[in-house]
Write an enzyme that holds these catalytic residues in place. Structure first.
Site, PDB file in Angstrom:
ATOM      1  N   GLY A  75       0.794  -1.221   0.000  1.00 21.39           N
ATOM      2  CA  GLY A  75       0.000   0.000   0.000  1.00 21.39           C
ATOM      3  C   GLY A  75       0.826   1.271   0.000  1.00 21.39           C
ATOM      4  O   GLY A  75       0.476   2.253  -0.667  1.00 21.39           O
ATOM      5  N   THR A  76       1.919   1.292   0.747  1.00 24.34           N
ATOM      6  CA  THR A  76       2.746   2.503   0.817  1.00 24.34           C
ATOM      7  C   THR A  76       3.331   2.859  -0.541  1.00 24.34           C
ATOM      8  O   THR A  76       3.300   4.025  -0.958  1.00 24.34           O
ATOM      9  CB  THR A  76       3.864   2.332   1.860  1.00 24.34           C
ATOM     10  OG1 THR A  76       3.273   2.220   3.159  1.00 24.34           O
ATOM     11  CG2 THR A  76       4.822   3.514   1.844  1.00 24.34           C
ATOM     12  N   ASN A 155      -8.398   3.814   8.094  1.00 26.49           N
ATOM     13  CA  ASN A 155      -7.760   2.669   8.731  1.00 26.49           C
ATOM     14  C   ASN A 155      -7.868   2.688  10.252  1.00 26.49           C
ATOM     15  O   ASN A 155      -7.760   1.641  10.893  1.00 26.49           O
ATOM     16  CB  ASN A 155      -6.276   2.602   8.336  1.00 26.49           C
ATOM     17  CG  ASN A 155      -5.551   3.909   8.570  1.00 26.49           C
ATOM     18  OD1 ASN A 155      -5.931   4.949   8.020  1.00 26.49           O
ATOM     19  ND2 ASN A 155      -4.509   3.887   9.377  1.00 26.49           N
ATOM     20  N   GLN A 183      -7.758  -0.417   3.266  1.00 31.94           N
ATOM     21  CA  GLN A 183      -8.615  -0.993   4.305  1.00 31.94           C
ATOM     22  C   GLN A 183      -9.964  -1.452   3.772  1.00 31.94           C
ATOM     23  O   GLN A 183     -10.653  -2.239   4.424  1.00 31.94           O
ATOM     24  CB  GLN A 183      -8.851   0.033   5.423  1.00 31.94           C
ATOM     25  CG  GLN A 183      -7.639   0.291   6.290  1.00 31.94           C
ATOM     26  CD  GLN A 183      -7.226  -0.897   7.134  1.00 31.94           C
ATOM     27  OE1 GLN A 183      -8.032  -1.773   7.441  1.00 31.94           O
ATOM     28  NE2 GLN A 183      -5.957  -0.956   7.499  1.00 31.94           N
ATOM     29  N   SER A 203      -3.440  -3.503  -0.790  1.00 35.13           N
ATOM     30  CA  SER A 203      -2.334  -4.265  -0.215  1.00 35.13           C
ATOM     31  C   SER A 203      -2.822  -5.636   0.236  1.00 35.13           C
ATOM     32  O   SER A 203      -3.823  -5.738   0.949  1.00 35.13           O
ATOM     33  CB  SER A 203      -1.743  -3.504   0.973  1.00 35.13           C
ATOM     34  OG  SER A 203      -0.583  -4.144   1.462  1.00 35.13           O
ATOM     35  N   GLY A 204      -2.104  -6.696  -0.166  1.00 36.66           N
ATOM     36  CA  GLY A 204      -2.555  -8.064   0.034  1.00 36.66           C
ATOM     37  C   GLY A 204      -2.715  -8.505   1.467  1.00 36.66           C
ATOM     38  O   GLY A 204      -3.610  -9.296   1.784  1.00 36.66           O
ATOM     39  N   HIS A 205      -1.872  -8.002   2.380  1.00 38.13           N
ATOM     40  CA  HIS A 205      -1.910  -8.533   3.746  1.00 38.13           C
ATOM     41  C   HIS A 205      -3.097  -8.039   4.560  1.00 38.13           C
ATOM     42  O   HIS A 205      -3.306  -8.469   5.690  1.00 38.13           O
ATOM     43  CB  HIS A 205      -0.590  -8.230   4.471  1.00 38.13           C
ATOM     44  CG  HIS A 205      -0.419  -6.805   4.912  1.00 38.13           C
ATOM     45  ND1 HIS A 205      -0.493  -6.434   6.236  1.00 38.13           N
ATOM     46  CD2 HIS A 205      -0.151  -5.677   4.223  1.00 38.13           C
ATOM     47  CE1 HIS A 205      -0.278  -5.127   6.336  1.00 38.13           C
ATOM     48  NE2 HIS A 205      -0.067  -4.657   5.129  1.00 38.13           N
ATOM     49  N   THR A 241      12.200  -7.107 -10.518  1.00 38.80           N
ATOM     50  CA  THR A 241      11.728  -8.477 -10.709  1.00 38.80           C
ATOM     51  C   THR A 241      10.499  -8.737  -9.846  1.00 38.80           C
ATOM     52  O   THR A 241      10.498  -8.453  -8.644  1.00 38.80           O
ATOM     53  CB  THR A 241      12.839  -9.483 -10.339  1.00 38.80           C
ATOM     54  OG1 THR A 241      13.969  -9.232 -11.168  1.00 38.80           O
ATOM     55  CG2 THR A 241      12.363 -10.913 -10.542  1.00 38.80           C
ATOM     56  N   CYS A 328       1.387   1.308  11.394  1.00 35.57           N
ATOM     57  CA  CYS A 328       2.514   2.005  10.775  1.00 35.57           C
ATOM     58  C   CYS A 328       3.042   3.133  11.654  1.00 35.57           C
ATOM     59  O   CYS A 328       4.130   3.649  11.431  1.00 35.57           O
ATOM     60  CB  CYS A 328       2.099   2.575   9.415  1.00 35.57           C
ATOM     61  SG  CYS A 328       1.534   1.324   8.253  1.00 35.57           S
TER      62      CYS A 328
END
Length: 394
Positions: A75-76, A155, A183, A203-205, A241, A328
């Site tokens: 996300g950042t 968030n 979020q 963001s995946g997490h 990559t 964060c």
């Protein structure tokens, strides 16, 4: 094991556990399918196909086209790319950007940095619920406004912004519109076309995927400069990559999250409302964020006369894991910029608690939290010299 003897994790806004199905999907790309997706031989092609399949899943989840999805480290990076990239790509039109006072620091700090590069930033205020006024937005727009960046859901307090209306205003004024949906994904239905969103970060997490992998949606035709330079990956827009296992995991996680969104929200909403009901029975406790227009998994309250860090430590001792706000910024002693912007008085802003529910939580865990928290709050109030006599247990 009884609920009293097991740990309870209620900090899903900080991160979620990687789902078993996601791990299973990732494993082959950590072992036998290790080819570099930029290679032209068969092992590389296997990795490349996996990335494109994940890209298709992300696009489908938000109503985008496959070639509008670009994978990032999270996300950042996505927020920084959106804000800085759009800013520098549109300097021929102007240098004015509009955001809000409660954005994630990935957006706020990017905007602060841009101020040092000669850009002007308008930080919109919010009401006591953390809601941006579309009318305030409209009034802030100037002839030289080139970007509007407003998050879909906050968030810390979970307030959901009127993004569809904001998108209409941006489209009407022909201004690029970015939303931080980190979020919101998995909790709020999103259609980037219907909402007139030009740039979207995720963001995946935050929805059962791995850490260190995210994506930026870039509407076809949107002007944006690259943030990273080097190789020709991601159609020459994002060098480096690709993290193939994580991208595969993100794709599987977002597919599961969207498939289960409606059913999961129903379950989370019931637990959220029970938590709010129980917590507000504690004297001098206040709900932060909008009472209804909020994420189904978010509970944020402020307890008067206590300090949030002590509250977290005592909860931790009971095996209950929560937060006071954004992970964060968890090491900062500064009061929450979100709660401050919402008008929470300085003398009580440090007594906040965020409980963010996830698919692993149960009603029994909610009851356990409601059993433990009043005792902890009272213990801390008894220790505080600020607590009035009527709120002490003598």
């Amino acid at each position: 094991m009884t609920v009293e003897n097991r740990t309870i994790y209620m900090d899903n806004s900080a991160t979620t556990p990687v789902r078993k199905e996601v791990v299973e999907e990732m494993l082959p790309y950590l072992t036998e399918n290790f080819g570099n997706p930029s290679s032209i031989y068969d092992p590389g092609k296997v990795s490349k196909r996996a990335i494109e399949e994940a890209r298709k899943k992300v696009a489908s989840a938000i109503g985008a086209e496959e070639n509008e999805i670009y994978f990032t480290s999270g996300g950042t990076e996505s927020d920084n790319w959106a804000v800085k990239g759009a800013a520098f790509a549109n300097t021929n039109k102007g240098k004015h950007i509009i955001t809000s006072s409660i954005e994630h620091h990935a957006v706020l700090y990017a905007c602060k940095w841009l101020e040092g590069q000669g850009f002007e930033i308008t930080y919109l205020p919010v009401d006591k619920y953390g809601m941006v006024s579309p009318e305030d937005l409209r009034n802030a727009i100037r002839d030289d406004t080139i970007l509007i960046s407003l998050m879909l859901a906050n968030n810390e307090i979970g307030t959901i912004q009127p993004v569809e209306e904001i998108g209409r205003i941006a489209r009407e004024k022909r201004i690029c519109f970015h939303t931080d949906a980190v979020q919101a994904i998995g909790h709020v239905p999103i259609d980037v076309k219907k909402m007139n969103i030009d740039l979207l970060s995720l963001s995946g997490h935050k929805f059962g995927g791995p850490k260190g992998c995210g994506a930026l949606y870039i509407r076809k035709g949107t002007k944006i400069e690259s943030l990273l330079h080097g190789g020709a990956q991601e159609r020459k827009r994002r060098a480096g990559t690709e993290n193939v296992p994580a991208i595969v995991g993100l794709g599987k996680a977002i597919e599961l999250a969207i498939d289960e969104l409606e059913e999961e929200n129903k379950t989370l909403l019931e637990m959220r409302e029970r938590l709010i009901e129980g917590l507000l029975k504690i004297p001098k406790t206040h709900l932060n964020g909008h009472p209804t227009e909020r994420l189904a998994n978010n509970v944020n309250v402020t307890f008067e006369y206590i300090e949030g860090e002590s509250l977290l430590l005592l909860l931790n001792a009971k095996g209950i894991f929560a937060s006071t706000g954004s992970a964060c910024n968890s090491t900062s002693l500064e009061p929450s910029h979100v709660l401050t912007a919402c008008g929470v008085p300085h003398e009580i802003v440090h007594g906040s608690l965020r409980l963010s529910l996830g698919r692993m939580n149960t009603p029994e865990e909610v009851e356990r939290v409601l059993e433990v928290l009043p005792e902890i709050v009272q213990k801390l109030r008894n220790m505080s010299p600020l607590t009035p006599r009527e709120y002490r247990t003598l």
